[in-house]
Design a protein around this motif. Structure first.
Motif, mmCIF file in Angstrom:
data_model
loop_
_atom_site.group_PDB
_atom_site.id
_atom_site.type_symbol
_atom_site.label_atom_id
_atom_site.label_comp_id
_atom_site.label_asym_id
_atom_site.label_seq_id
_atom_site.Cartn_x
_atom_site.Cartn_y
_atom_site.Cartn_z
ATOM 1 N N ALA A 53 0.850 -1.186 0.000
ATOM 2 C CA ALA A 53 0.000 0.000 0.000
ATOM 3 C C ALA A 53 0.888 1.240 0.000
ATOM 4 C CB ALA A 53 -0.917 -0.005 1.218
ATOM 5 N N ASN A 57 -2.109 5.551 1.267
ATOM 6 C CA ASN A 57 -3.063 4.483 1.543
ATOM 7 C C ASN A 57 -2.854 3.950 2.958
ATOM 8 O OD1 ASN A 57 -4.743 2.218 1.485
ATOM 9 N ND2 ASN A 57 -3.929 1.427 -0.430
ATOM 10 N N GLN A 58 -1.600 3.741 3.337
ATOM 11 C CA GLN A 58 -1.315 3.250 4.687
ATOM 12 C C GLN A 58 -1.764 4.245 5.743
ATOM 13 O OE1 GLN A 58 2.760 2.063 5.162
ATOM 14 N NE2 GLN A 58 2.517 0.270 3.867
ATOM 15 N N THR A 61 -5.594 3.866 5.960
ATOM 16 C CA THR A 61 -6.178 2.569 6.322
ATOM 17 C C THR A 61 -5.461 1.868 7.467
ATOM 18 O OG1 THR A 61 -4.843 1.379 4.685
ATOM 19 C CG2 THR A 61 -7.020 2.178 3.977
ATOM 20 N N THR A 130 0.052 0.368 -4.266
ATOM 21 C CA THR A 130 -1.400 0.446 -4.368
ATOM 22 C C THR A 130 -1.934 1.659 -3.621
ATOM 23 O OG1 THR A 130 -1.443 -1.967 -4.411
ATOM 24 C CG2 THR A 130 -3.525 -0.849 -3.990
ATOM 25 N N ASP A 131 -2.669 2.505 -4.346
ATOM 26 C CA ASP A 131 -3.322 3.658 -3.729
ATOM 27 C C ASP A 131 -4.725 3.322 -3.255
ATOM 28 O OD1 ASP A 131 -1.225 5.544 -4.107
ATOM 29 O OD2 ASP A 131 -1.810 5.771 -6.196
#
Length: 146
Positions: A53, A57-58, A61, A130-131
């Motif tokens: 991520a 993103n991290q 989330t 990954t966004d």
């Protein structure tokens, strides 16, 4: 947990982001890890997905425990599925997206778009990460339905 890019690092059972990995490879690593989520340990696949991520993103989330709860709560069909089919990767500059359809043992399908970006600067420079992973309606798979 190692989050830095590992350029030229030896193969590891815990894959890490690397500038050597194309976005297609990143998606396959993440999807494959989620398919075998509890190998070699419980939620190892979710941990791999979190490693790939992007920092943004991290931040949205994470930490990992929150990310794990999110996957188990709203994306559980991404775990332990039977097979995956991959659409073509679409690029726009340093961003990319790929549609992935997951098929469960009972035939139920779920489709997601993986949105990635190539990181610029810092220890992840040049890594595709990954966004977002967004559920979408499946594309017509060519099957005739009555």
């Amino acid at each position: 947990m190692l989050l830095a890019c590992a350029s030229g690092a030896p193969a590891s059972p815990d894959p890490v982001p690397s500038p050597d990995l194309a976005p297609e490879a990143v998606v396959k690593i993440v999807v494959g890890a989620l398919q075998q989520n509890d190998e070699p340990a419980d939620d190892a696949g979710i941990a791999t997905a979190f490693r790939f991520a992007s920092p943004g993103n991290q931040a949205a989330t994470g930490p990992l425990a929150r990310f794990t709860a999110m996957i188990r709560g709203g994306y559980s069909d991404m775990l332990d599925f039977e097979r995956a089919t991959y659409g073509r990767m679409v690029f726009q500059g340093d961003e990319a997206a790929q549609r992935v359809t997951l098929v469960q043992a009972n035939g139920r399908r779920s489709t997601y778009v993986f949105a990635l970006s190539k990181q610029v600067g810092g220890e992840r420079d040049g890594c595709w990460m990954t966004d977002a992973v967004v559920p979408v309606a499946p594309q017509d798979d060519g099957l005739i339905r009555t």
